[in-house]
Design a protein around this motif. Sequence first.
Motif, PDB file in Angstrom:
ATOM      1  N   ARG A 148       2.857   5.959 -21.029  1.00  0.00           N
ATOM      2  CA  ARG A 148       2.959   6.432 -19.641  1.00  0.00           C
ATOM      3  C   ARG A 148       1.794   7.346 -19.273  1.00  0.00           C
ATOM      4  O   ARG A 148       1.416   7.439 -18.119  1.00  0.00           O
ATOM      5  CB  ARG A 148       4.287   7.166 -19.437  1.00  0.00           C
ATOM      6  CG  ARG A 148       5.500   6.249 -19.539  1.00  0.00           C
ATOM      7  CD  ARG A 148       6.789   7.019 -19.407  1.00  0.00           C
ATOM      8  NE  ARG A 148       6.919   7.647 -18.094  1.00  0.00           N
ATOM      9  CZ  ARG A 148       7.969   8.353 -17.717  1.00  0.00           C
ATOM     10  NH1 ARG A 148       8.973   8.519 -18.561  1.00  0.00           N
ATOM     11  NH2 ARG A 148       8.018   8.876 -16.516  1.00  0.00           N
ATOM     12  N   VAL A 215      -2.127   4.626  -8.571  1.00  0.00           N
ATOM     13  CA  VAL A 215      -0.764   4.772  -8.043  1.00  0.00           C
ATOM     14  C   VAL A 215       0.252   4.663  -9.162  1.00  0.00           C
ATOM     15  O   VAL A 215       1.199   5.467  -9.268  1.00  0.00           O
ATOM     16  CB  VAL A 215      -0.498   3.694  -6.964  1.00  0.00           C
ATOM     17  CG1 VAL A 215       0.974   3.692  -6.558  1.00  0.00           C
ATOM     18  CG2 VAL A 215      -1.389   3.926  -5.745  1.00  0.00           C
ATOM     19  N   LEU A 216       0.051   3.673 -10.051  1.00  0.00           N
ATOM     20  CA  LEU A 216       0.984   3.479 -11.172  1.00  0.00           C
ATOM     21  C   LEU A 216       0.979   4.683 -12.102  1.00  0.00           C
ATOM     22  O   LEU A 216       2.039   5.132 -12.567  1.00  0.00           O
ATOM     23  CB  LEU A 216       0.584   2.207 -11.936  1.00  0.00           C
ATOM     24  CG  LEU A 216       1.570   1.691 -12.983  1.00  0.00           C
ATOM     25  CD1 LEU A 216       2.912   1.343 -12.338  1.00  0.00           C
ATOM     26  CD2 LEU A 216       0.994   0.475 -13.694  1.00  0.00           C
ATOM     27  N   ASN A 218       0.310   7.789 -11.330  1.00  0.00           N
ATOM     28  CA  ASN A 218       1.004   8.914 -10.691  1.00  0.00           C
ATOM     29  C   ASN A 218       2.517   8.745 -10.744  1.00  0.00           C
ATOM     30  O   ASN A 218       3.256   9.718 -10.908  1.00  0.00           O
ATOM     31  CB  ASN A 218       0.543   9.051  -9.239  1.00  0.00           C
ATOM     32  CG  ASN A 218      -0.886   9.558  -9.148  1.00  0.00           C
ATOM     33  OD1 ASN A 218      -1.362  10.248 -10.045  1.00  0.00           O
ATOM     34  ND2 ASN A 218      -1.578   9.203  -8.075  1.00  0.00           N
ATOM     35  N   ARG A 219       2.966   7.500 -10.616  1.00  0.00           N
ATOM     36  CA  ARG A 219       4.416   7.262 -10.650  1.00  0.00           C
ATOM     37  C   ARG A 219       4.989   7.453 -12.051  1.00  0.00           C
ATOM     38  O   ARG A 219       6.131   7.886 -12.218  1.00  0.00           O
ATOM     39  CB  ARG A 219       4.717   5.838 -10.170  1.00  0.00           C
ATOM     40  CG  ARG A 219       4.555   5.661  -8.676  1.00  0.00           C
ATOM     41  CD  ARG A 219       5.099   4.325  -8.242  1.00  0.00           C
ATOM     42  NE  ARG A 219       5.017   4.167  -6.790  1.00  0.00           N
ATOM     43  CZ  ARG A 219       5.462   3.110  -6.142  1.00  0.00           C
ATOM     44  NH1 ARG A 219       6.014   2.115  -6.807  1.00  0.00           N
ATOM     45  NH2 ARG A 219       5.363   3.037  -4.833  1.00  0.00           N
ATOM     46  N   LEU A 220       4.204   7.057 -13.074  1.00  0.00           N
ATOM     47  CA  LEU A 220       4.714   7.109 -14.444  1.00  0.00           C
ATOM     48  C   LEU A 220       4.350   8.393 -15.170  1.00  0.00           C
ATOM     49  O   LEU A 220       4.701   8.561 -16.337  1.00  0.00           O
ATOM     50  CB  LEU A 220       4.163   5.916 -15.240  1.00  0.00           C
ATOM     51  CG  LEU A 220       4.587   4.533 -14.741  1.00  0.00           C
ATOM     52  CD1 LEU A 220       3.936   3.446 -15.589  1.00  0.00           C
ATOM     53  CD2 LEU A 220       6.109   4.380 -14.800  1.00  0.00           C
ATOM     54  N   ARG A 223       5.864  14.573 -16.630  1.00  0.00           N
ATOM     55  CA  ARG A 223       5.728  15.970 -16.209  1.00  0.00           C
ATOM     56  C   ARG A 223       6.416  16.870 -17.227  1.00  0.00           C
ATOM     57  O   ARG A 223       7.595  16.729 -17.511  1.00  0.00           O
ATOM     58  CB  ARG A 223       6.350  16.170 -14.819  1.00  0.00           C
ATOM     59  CG  ARG A 223       5.738  15.224 -13.785  1.00  0.00           C
ATOM     60  CD  ARG A 223       6.200  15.520 -12.396  1.00  0.00           C
ATOM     61  NE  ARG A 223       5.746  14.490 -11.467  1.00  0.00           N
ATOM     62  CZ  ARG A 223       4.519  14.417 -10.979  1.00  0.00           C
ATOM     63  NH1 ARG A 223       3.632  15.338 -11.318  1.00  0.00           N
ATOM     64  NH2 ARG A 223       4.171  13.451 -10.152  1.00  0.00           N
TER      65      ARG A 223
END
Length: 224
Positions: A148, A215-216, A218-220, A223
């Motif tokens: 990820r 984009v992918l 940032n989504r995966l 954090r």
Amino acid sequence: MDVFSDPANLQLYIDGFLMILKLTAASSLLALVLGLLLAACRVSPVPVLRSFGAGWVHLFRNTPLTLVILFCYFGLYSAVGVEFSEDIHVNNYWLGVTGLSAYTAAFVCEAIRSGINTVPLGQAEAARALGLTFSQNLRLIILPQAMRSVVAPLGSILIALTKNATIAGVIGVAEASNAMKSLIEARGDQTIAIFMVFALTFVALLVPVGYGFTVLANRLMVRR
């Protein structure tokens, strides 16, 4: 620009970019599998496997891709006799895929290894305390989190691979740069226009890929 109004020239242009896509698709899949195995070797508790993974990475990251592709043709095919098909075009295609995959796998390996290093050490220690083996720990705990965090680097490697696929032309693969060369030789008065069309086609192909991976990623993103 009227050079592309000739159906034969237009077909040469289309076939060249279709070959780039075919080289990229096969090479990216093989490089991902090989890169995963090499990354597992790089973090393995077995010294021989760690040395093998490190040797592969150092060898291919520091060798020009042109030499790797030429070795696949003159070394593997001409000297050793490795042959994928009796059809010379198919054979050259797979020799090109072999060189691109082996070269790109070194970069995929290091990207994945950097992702593995982002996983907190305590998770691996907890998995070992629960009795998981090294392979179970890597497959079930470490890699799902590591992958990820390396989506963006893998996207950059895919973009580089797509551009590097033009180097397969040195062993006769009929890809885009060879098509551009043929068109320029036939229509020297259209050199700038031909070059711009091929360059902009690469831009049109790769810019959306870059945005898509961003984009992918940032989504995966994990954090912590």
